[in-house]
Design a protein around this motif. Structure first.
Motif, PDB file in Angstrom:
ATOM      1  N   GLU A 134      22.236 -10.264  58.976  1.00 19.09           N
ATOM      2  CA  GLU A 134      21.942  -8.891  58.583  1.00 19.09           C
ATOM      3  C   GLU A 134      20.590  -8.731  57.884  1.00 19.09           C
ATOM      4  O   GLU A 134      20.177  -7.623  57.568  1.00 19.09           O
ATOM      5  CB  GLU A 134      23.045  -8.397  57.639  1.00 19.09           C
ATOM      6  CG  GLU A 134      23.128  -9.192  56.347  1.00 19.09           C
ATOM      7  CD  GLU A 134      24.293  -8.798  55.481  1.00 19.09           C
ATOM      8  OE1 GLU A 134      24.234  -9.087  54.271  1.00 19.09           O
ATOM      9  OE2 GLU A 134      25.266  -8.208  55.989  1.00 19.09           O
ATOM     10  N   VAL A 135      19.915  -9.838  57.629  1.00 17.70           N
ATOM     11  CA  VAL A 135      18.576  -9.800  57.038  1.00 17.70           C
ATOM     12  C   VAL A 135      17.557 -10.177  58.112  1.00 17.70           C
ATOM     13  O   VAL A 135      17.680 -11.220  58.755  1.00 17.70           O
ATOM     14  CB  VAL A 135      18.464 -10.750  55.830  1.00 17.70           C
ATOM     15  CG1 VAL A 135      17.053 -10.727  55.260  1.00 17.70           C
ATOM     16  CG2 VAL A 135      19.471 -10.353  54.748  1.00 17.70           C
ATOM     17  N   GLY A 136      16.570  -9.309  58.310  1.00 19.57           N
ATOM     18  CA  GLY A 136      15.572  -9.530  59.359  1.00 19.57           C
ATOM     19  C   GLY A 136      14.176  -9.739  58.800  1.00 19.57           C
ATOM     20  O   GLY A 136      13.855  -9.268  57.706  1.00 19.57           O
ATOM     21  N   VAL A 137      13.372 -10.438  59.557  1.00 19.92           N
ATOM     22  CA  VAL A 137      11.981 -10.683  59.194  1.00 19.92           C
ATOM     23  C   VAL A 137      11.099 -10.390  60.397  1.00 19.92           C
ATOM     24  O   VAL A 137      11.339 -10.904  61.500  1.00 19.92           O
ATOM     25  CB  VAL A 137      11.744 -12.135  58.734  1.00 19.92           C
ATOM     26  CG1 VAL A 137      10.296 -12.324  58.297  1.00 19.92           C
ATOM     27  CG2 VAL A 137      12.687 -12.520  57.610  1.00 19.92           C
ATOM     28  N   LEU A 138      10.091  -9.563  60.195  1.00 24.17           N
ATOM     29  CA  LEU A 138       9.090  -9.283  61.210  1.00 24.17           C
ATOM     30  C   LEU A 138       7.837 -10.075  60.879  1.00 24.17           C
ATOM     31  O   LEU A 138       7.269  -9.928  59.789  1.00 24.17           O
ATOM     32  CB  LEU A 138       8.765  -7.789  61.253  1.00 24.17           C
ATOM     33  CG  LEU A 138       7.569  -7.372  62.118  1.00 24.17           C
ATOM     34  CD1 LEU A 138       7.816  -7.716  63.582  1.00 24.17           C
ATOM     35  CD2 LEU A 138       7.280  -5.881  61.953  1.00 24.17           C
ATOM     36  N   ARG A 196      15.193  -2.651  62.030  1.00 23.55           N
ATOM     37  CA  ARG A 196      15.894  -1.811  61.060  1.00 23.55           C
ATOM     38  C   ARG A 196      17.200  -1.252  61.633  1.00 23.55           C
ATOM     39  O   ARG A 196      18.149  -0.990  60.894  1.00 23.55           O
ATOM     40  CB  ARG A 196      14.990  -0.677  60.588  1.00 23.55           C
ATOM     41  CG  ARG A 196      13.882  -1.128  59.642  1.00 23.55           C
ATOM     42  CD  ARG A 196      13.038   0.040  59.171  1.00 23.55           C
ATOM     43  NE  ARG A 196      13.841   1.041  58.483  1.00 23.55           N
ATOM     44  CZ  ARG A 196      13.390   2.233  58.104  1.00 23.55           C
ATOM     45  NH1 ARG A 196      12.128   2.572  58.371  1.00 23.55           N
ATOM     46  NH2 ARG A 196      14.160   3.092  57.472  1.00 23.55           N
ATOM     47  N   GLU A 197      17.252  -1.077  62.944  1.00 22.48           N
ATOM     48  CA  GLU A 197      18.488  -0.610  63.574  1.00 22.48           C
ATOM     49  C   GLU A 197      19.574  -1.681  63.523  1.00 22.48           C
ATOM     50  O   GLU A 197      20.764  -1.371  63.484  1.00 22.48           O
ATOM     51  CB  GLU A 197      18.223  -0.213  65.024  1.00 22.48           C
ATOM     52  CG  GLU A 197      17.399   1.061  65.179  1.00 22.48           C
ATOM     53  CD  GLU A 197      17.112   1.380  66.628  1.00 22.48           C
ATOM     54  OE1 GLU A 197      17.547   0.592  67.511  1.00 22.48           O
ATOM     55  OE2 GLU A 197      16.452   2.398  66.897  1.00 22.48           O
ATOM     56  N   VAL A 252      15.119  -5.570  55.861  1.00 19.73           N
ATOM     57  CA  VAL A 252      14.048  -6.123  56.696  1.00 19.73           C
ATOM     58  C   VAL A 252      12.830  -6.434  55.838  1.00 19.73           C
ATOM     59  O   VAL A 252      12.402  -5.607  55.009  1.00 19.73           O
ATOM     60  CB  VAL A 252      13.666  -5.148  57.831  1.00 19.73           C
ATOM     61  CG1 VAL A 252      12.511  -5.719  58.644  1.00 19.73           C
ATOM     62  CG2 VAL A 252      14.861  -4.870  58.735  1.00 19.73           C
ATOM     63  N   PHE A 253      12.263  -7.608  56.048  1.00 14.71           N
ATOM     64  CA  PHE A 253      11.026  -8.030  55.395  1.00 14.71           C
ATOM     65  C   PHE A 253       9.912  -8.070  56.437  1.00 14.71           C
ATOM     66  O   PHE A 253      10.163  -8.336  57.614  1.00 14.71           O
ATOM     67  CB  PHE A 253      11.209  -9.416  54.775  1.00 14.71           C
ATOM     68  CG  PHE A 253      12.179  -9.444  53.629  1.00 14.71           C
ATOM     69  CD1 PHE A 253      11.723  -9.482  52.322  1.00 14.71           C
ATOM     70  CD2 PHE A 253      13.547  -9.423  53.856  1.00 14.71           C
ATOM     71  CE1 PHE A 253      12.611  -9.499  51.258  1.00 14.71           C
ATOM     72  CE2 PHE A 253      14.449  -9.432  52.804  1.00 14.71           C
ATOM     73  CZ  PHE A 253      13.983  -9.471  51.498  1.00 14.71           C
ATOM     74  N   VAL A 254       8.681  -7.808  55.987  1.00 10.71           N
ATOM     75  CA  VAL A 254       7.531  -7.895  56.876  1.00 10.71           C
ATOM     76  C   VAL A 254       6.605  -8.992  56.366  1.00 10.71           C
ATOM     77  O   VAL A 254       6.445  -9.175  55.151  1.00 10.71           O
ATOM     78  CB  VAL A 254       6.773  -6.553  56.988  1.00 10.71           C
ATOM     79  CG1 VAL A 254       7.643  -5.519  57.686  1.00 10.71           C
ATOM     80  CG2 VAL A 254       6.333  -6.036  55.619  1.00 10.71           C
ATOM     81  N   GLY A 261      12.309   1.316  53.656  1.00  6.63           N
ATOM     82  CA  GLY A 261      12.708   0.654  54.893  1.00  6.63           C
ATOM     83  C   GLY A 261      12.226  -0.776  54.986  1.00  6.63           C
ATOM     84  O   GLY A 261      12.640  -1.511  55.888  1.00  6.63           O
ATOM     85  N   VAL A 262      11.346  -1.169  54.081  1.00  8.64           N
ATOM     86  CA  VAL A 262      10.847  -2.547  54.001  1.00  8.64           C
ATOM     87  C   VAL A 262      11.261  -3.108  52.648  1.00  8.64           C
ATOM     88  O   VAL A 262      10.928  -2.551  51.604  1.00  8.64           O
ATOM     89  CB  VAL A 262       9.316  -2.601  54.162  1.00  8.64           C
ATOM     90  CG1 VAL A 262       8.774  -3.987  53.836  1.00  8.64           C
ATOM     91  CG2 VAL A 262       8.920  -2.205  55.586  1.00  8.64           C
TER      92      VAL A 262
END
Length: 259
Positions: A16-20, A81-82, A87-89, A109-110
């Motif tokens: 559930e944690v995302g990284v771009l 984000r969906e 979410v981390f950038v 959102g970040v």
């Protein structure tokens, strides 16, 4: 044009944690692939897109500009984000600048920002000549593979397309005005010996952002492309710790892994 072997985008569907992850100017996802794989191996969802005009030949980049590069990472962020709760950038060089703009514009959102040797300005007297020079000379020598580690190679162009460089200069000047809108926690990692981006860029960024939670880490053993250099493991570990502090579910069995 086909994408160069090794320059392909990378994607991993984890928890559930995302990284771009955003790669740099004239570079490719190859420079950040080990970082992405490290985070994916720890249960995170990871997106590492290939920026338009990159990863093929430098002439293709002449047809693109900052609006194209930013649109790609913005699209990738919206997809993350969906899917993810947080979410981390993150980014290297120009990729760091793209990540900072995403933070400035997406606000809550970040969840946090991680930048490695982020760019803030196109330096040198030649920068002022770009508006004219780009119509006279198509390219100049490349900036890829500034790596201290023996045998280290970055998959990037051997030429810098000047139309694209002019667009990058305009983007960085615009971003400088937006930096005060960055309020998220920031982890900035920089190499004191960097032959592409001077220390003044990191200092400027740290002086302009509004974040109260800021950590700066020096990468003493690496040059510009530190993600492929001696300090790569430290970057990976510091970023994972940073993410885990803000998103406590990371590292908890069955949570970050989506189970």
């Amino acid at each position: 044009m086909p994408v160069l072997p090794g320059a392909e985008p990378f994607r991993h569907d984890g928890g559930e944690v995302g990284v771009l992850l955003c790669h740099g100017f004239t570079g490719s996802p190859q420079s950040l692939r080990p970082w992405g794989e490290y985070l994916a191996g720890r249960g995170l969802t990871v997106s590492l897109p290939l920026l338009p005009g990159h990863g093929t030949r430098w002439q293709d980049m002449q047809l693109t500009g900052w609006q194209d590069w930013y649109a790609e990472v913005d699209r990738a962020l919206r997809v993350l984000r969906e899917r993810c709760a947080q979410v981390f950038v993150a980014g290297l060089s120009m990729g760091g600048a793209l990540a900072l703009r995403l933070a400035a514009r997406h606000g809550a959102g970040v969840a946090g920002v991680i930048v490695v040797n982020p760019a803030n300005k196109v330096h040198g007297r030649s920068a002022y000549a770009l508006p004219v020079a780009r119509h006279l000379v198509p390219s100049t020598k490349g900036i890829a593979s500034d790596i201290a580690k023996g045998g280290g190679t970055e998959l990037g162009y051997d030429r810098v397309p000047l139309h694209a460089a002019h667009s990058l200069r305009n983007f960085l000047r615009m971003l400088d005005g937006e930096l005060p809108r960055v309020t998220q926690p920031v982890l900035l990692l920089r190499s004191p010996q960097d032959h592409v981006v001077p220390p003044a860029d990191s200092a400027r960024i740290l002086g302009r952002i509004s974040s109260a939670d800021v950590r700066e880490v020096l990468l003493e053993q690496s040059y510009h492309v530190a993600t492929l250099d001696h300090d790569a493991d430290r970057i990976f570990e510091e970023s994972h710790t940073f993410i885990g502090r803000i998103a406590p579910s990371v590292g908890k069995e069955g949570t970050a892994a989506g189970g």
